[in-house]
Design a protein around this motif. Structure first.
Motif, mmCIF file in Angstrom:
data_model
loop_
_atom_site.group_PDB
_atom_site.id
_atom_site.type_symbol
_atom_site.label_atom_id
_atom_site.label_comp_id
_atom_site.label_asym_id
_atom_site.label_seq_id
_atom_site.Cartn_x
_atom_site.Cartn_y
_atom_site.Cartn_z
ATOM 1 N N UNK A 103 0.829 -1.206 0.000
ATOM 2 C CA UNK A 103 0.000 0.000 0.000
ATOM 3 C C UNK A 103 0.864 1.257 0.000
ATOM 4 N N UNK A 104 0.419 2.251 -0.721
ATOM 5 C CA UNK A 104 1.043 3.576 -0.704
ATOM 6 C C UNK A 104 -0.033 4.544 -0.230
ATOM 7 N N UNK A 105 0.209 5.167 0.925
ATOM 8 C CA UNK A 105 -0.819 5.999 1.547
ATOM 9 C C UNK A 105 -0.764 7.438 1.040
ATOM 10 N N UNK A 106 -1.958 7.976 0.781
ATOM 11 C CA UNK A 106 -2.116 9.376 0.390
ATOM 12 C C UNK A 106 -3.112 10.006 1.353
ATOM 13 N N UNK A 107 -2.928 11.275 1.647
ATOM 14 C CA UNK A 107 -3.778 11.960 2.624
ATOM 15 C C UNK A 107 -5.215 12.094 2.129
ATOM 16 N N UNK A 108 -6.085 12.530 3.039
ATOM 17 C CA UNK A 108 -7.516 12.635 2.745
ATOM 18 C C UNK A 108 -7.968 14.085 2.715
ATOM 19 N N UNK A 319 -9.866 5.402 13.963
ATOM 20 C CA UNK A 319 -8.721 5.596 14.841
ATOM 21 C C UNK A 319 -8.374 4.243 15.451
ATOM 22 N N UNK A 320 -7.095 3.882 15.461
ATOM 23 C CA UNK A 320 -5.973 4.606 14.846
ATOM 24 C C UNK A 320 -6.013 4.497 13.321
ATOM 25 N N UNK A 321 -5.234 5.355 12.674
ATOM 26 C CA UNK A 321 -5.102 5.247 11.232
ATOM 27 C C UNK A 321 -4.522 3.885 10.863
ATOM 28 N N UNK A 322 -4.905 3.375 9.698
ATOM 29 C CA UNK A 322 -4.323 2.121 9.215
ATOM 30 C C UNK A 322 -2.809 2.242 9.127
ATOM 31 N N UNK A 323 -2.334 3.407 8.726
ATOM 32 C CA UNK A 323 -0.896 3.630 8.570
ATOM 33 C C UNK A 323 -0.146 3.594 9.896
ATOM 34 N N UNK A 324 -0.852 3.624 11.014
ATOM 35 C CA UNK A 324 -0.227 3.533 12.334
ATOM 36 C C UNK A 324 -0.158 2.099 12.861
ATOM 37 N N UNK A 325 -0.792 1.168 12.186
ATOM 38 C CA UNK A 325 -0.773 -0.219 12.642
ATOM 39 C C UNK A 325 0.611 -0.836 12.410
ATOM 40 N N UNK A 326 1.010 -1.792 13.232
ATOM 41 C CA UNK A 326 2.386 -2.308 13.161
ATOM 42 C C UNK A 326 2.806 -2.808 11.787
ATOM 43 N N UNK A 330 5.943 1.060 9.034
ATOM 44 C CA UNK A 330 7.297 1.157 8.504
ATOM 45 C C UNK A 330 7.352 1.603 7.058
ATOM 46 N N UNK A 331 6.201 1.703 6.402
ATOM 47 C CA UNK A 331 6.146 2.154 5.010
ATOM 48 C C UNK A 331 6.410 3.654 4.958
ATOM 49 N N UNK A 332 7.192 4.098 3.999
ATOM 50 C CA UNK A 332 7.585 5.514 3.934
ATOM 51 C C UNK A 332 6.384 6.448 3.879
ATOM 52 N N UNK A 333 5.352 6.065 3.163
ATOM 53 C CA UNK A 333 4.182 6.945 3.003
ATOM 54 C C UNK A 333 3.296 6.982 4.240
ATOM 55 N N UNK A 334 3.611 6.174 5.258
ATOM 56 C CA UNK A 334 2.759 6.076 6.444
ATOM 57 C C UNK A 334 3.045 7.134 7.499
ATOM 58 N N UNK A 335 4.036 7.990 7.299
ATOM 59 C CA UNK A 335 4.394 8.975 8.318
ATOM 60 C C UNK A 335 3.294 10.014 8.509
ATOM 61 N N UNK A 336 3.175 10.520 9.722
ATOM 62 C CA UNK A 336 2.176 11.561 10.000
ATOM 63 C C UNK A 336 2.448 12.822 9.186
ATOM 64 N N UNK A 337 3.715 13.094 8.907
ATOM 65 C CA UNK A 337 4.048 14.272 8.103
ATOM 66 C C UNK A 337 3.458 14.177 6.702
ATOM 67 N N UNK A 338 3.302 12.956 6.204
ATOM 68 C CA UNK A 338 2.717 12.747 4.885
ATOM 69 C C UNK A 338 1.196 12.744 4.930
ATOM 70 N N UNK A 339 0.625 12.632 6.131
ATOM 71 C CA UNK A 339 -0.822 12.446 6.274
ATOM 72 C C UNK A 339 -1.398 13.406 7.326
ATOM 73 N N UNK A 340 -1.163 14.706 7.201
ATOM 74 C CA UNK A 340 -1.583 15.623 8.262
ATOM 75 C C UNK A 340 -3.096 15.708 8.457
#
Length: 374
Positions: A103-108, A319-326, A330-340
């Motif tokens: 998965x590659x996460x993009x903000x909403x 909550x929590x975001x899927x990108x926060x699950x273990x 670790x995926x680069x696109x999962x950082x909070x900075x990428x998903x404000x």
């Protein structure tokens, strides 16, 4: 000591069920025929009834929505990377991992909580094979723009439409969008078959492939064309679905009446806001999310605890975001900075109770708790 019991607890949702006496003749037919699964008569009837009700070309029934989503990815031979949202139920992204897809996460977007279509293009790489948006809370994704991007880059567009049963935009079903749309008929959904799901597709050849895949890949008794799965809907689920179609308008109308009551009251509560209603949308009232702002006297989690102490179940969807699950963080696109935006929404949202037979007194109690914070 007070004991918390089901009788005194208000749940976030409760499945709509038709009158039991109307379901018994269906059960009698199943007992008489001994056809329990493998595309029996109720399966065939329900598939056609659902196709007509939704106004779509083809429907493929499944035992649940997760199996439908896993199979949708298989049917279109999706590999590599898929762009998706971090703001959804875990099954959306788990289906990618089950297929060995990254998965590659993009903000909403703030207004719909859907994938921000203007950020999708920048996330496309040579390994991208599809976009997997979610019609979150039944709010329509930006279908025209997403389709334009998919066409430009030659990638597939698969919608997780688990929240979008019966939803239309300018009179057109949301299920008409993209290459495939996946529905859930879980007990918590607007339309349920106990468990269940479906894939909506647009041509007979693809439907045939999906039907093979959900039956272990068998094309006939001796021919296996793909490594399929056992995803078939059984006759009990299909029979219930046939009966539920008779009542779904009633169930949706009751949900929308609650939606209007909440919106009217919340307009006067500082620090609490609803998501805006989308122009041209005929909604289904499946969820009622509110956002708890910094100017509200309690934090979202404090308010959540107040509701729980009052035996009213609200949920922090999502909550929590899927990108926060273990398995994803670790995926680069999962950082909070990428998903404000997703990060902020996940910290503010509460979904309030809503279901067709929710008593008006309980709706008023929910509103009172929101208004006074206790």
């Amino acid at each position: 000591m007070e004991t918390k019991t089901e009788a005194t607890t208000t749940f976030l949702t409760r499945p709509y069920l038709p009158p039991l006496e109307e379901f018994l003749p269906y059960l009698a037919q199943i007992w008489e025929s001994r056809r329990l699964t493998n595309g029996g008569p109720f399966h065939q009837q329900f598939e056609e009834a659902l196709r007509e009700y939704l106004g779509v070309p083809h429907v493929c029934l499944f035992a649940n929505g997760t199996l439908a989503l896993i199979t949708a990815l298989q049917a279109l031979r999706i590999t590599g990377e898929v762009i998706t949202t971090p703001y959804t139920f875990a099954a959306t992204t788990h289906a990618l991992l089950w297929n060995g897809i990254k998965p590659v996460f993009v903000d909403i977007r703030r207004d719909t909580c859907n994938l921000d279509e203007e950020q999708v293009e920048a996330a496309i790489s040579p390994r991208t094979t599809a976009i997997l948006p979610v019609h979150c809370y039944g709010n329509p994704c930006a279908g025209e723009r997403l389709q334009q991007i998919a066409d430009t880059y030659g990638i597939k567009l698969i919608y997780d439409a688990a929240h979008a049963f019966g939803v239309t935009l300018d009179g057109r079903s949301l299920l008409a969008l993209g290459d495939l749309s996946v529905l859930s008929f879980h007990a918590t959904k607007v339309f349920n078959t106990f468990e269940g799901g479906a894939i909506v597709c647009h041509d007979a050849k693809l439907k045939q492939r999906i039907d093979y895949l959900k039956n272990f890949g068998f094309a006939d008794e001796v021919t296996v064309v793909a490594p399929g799965i056992n995803g078939k809907m059984n006759e009990f689920q299909a029979a219930l679905g046939l009966l539920q179609i008779r009542y779904v308008h009633h169930a949706i109308a009751a949900r929308l009446a609650i939606d209007r009551r909440y919106r009217a009251a919340i307009a006067d509560i500082p620090g609490v806001r609803c998501l805006p209603q989308v122009v041209g949308v005929t909604p289904n009232g499946g969820y009622f999310p509110v956002l708890i702002g910094a100017d509200y006297p309690l934090s979202r989690d404090q308010l959540y605890d107040v509701f729980r102490r009052n035996h009213i179940h609200v949920r922090r969807y999502f909550y929590p975001l899927i990108s926060d699950l273990p398995m994803y963080r670790g995926i680069a696109s999962a950082t909070h900075a990428n998903l404000p935006v997703a990060t902020r929404m996940a910290a503010q949202v509460l979904c309030l109770p809503t279901y067709p037979d929710l008593e008006a007194s309980i709706v008023d109690r929910v509103i009172d708790i929101l208004a006074c914070g206790q």
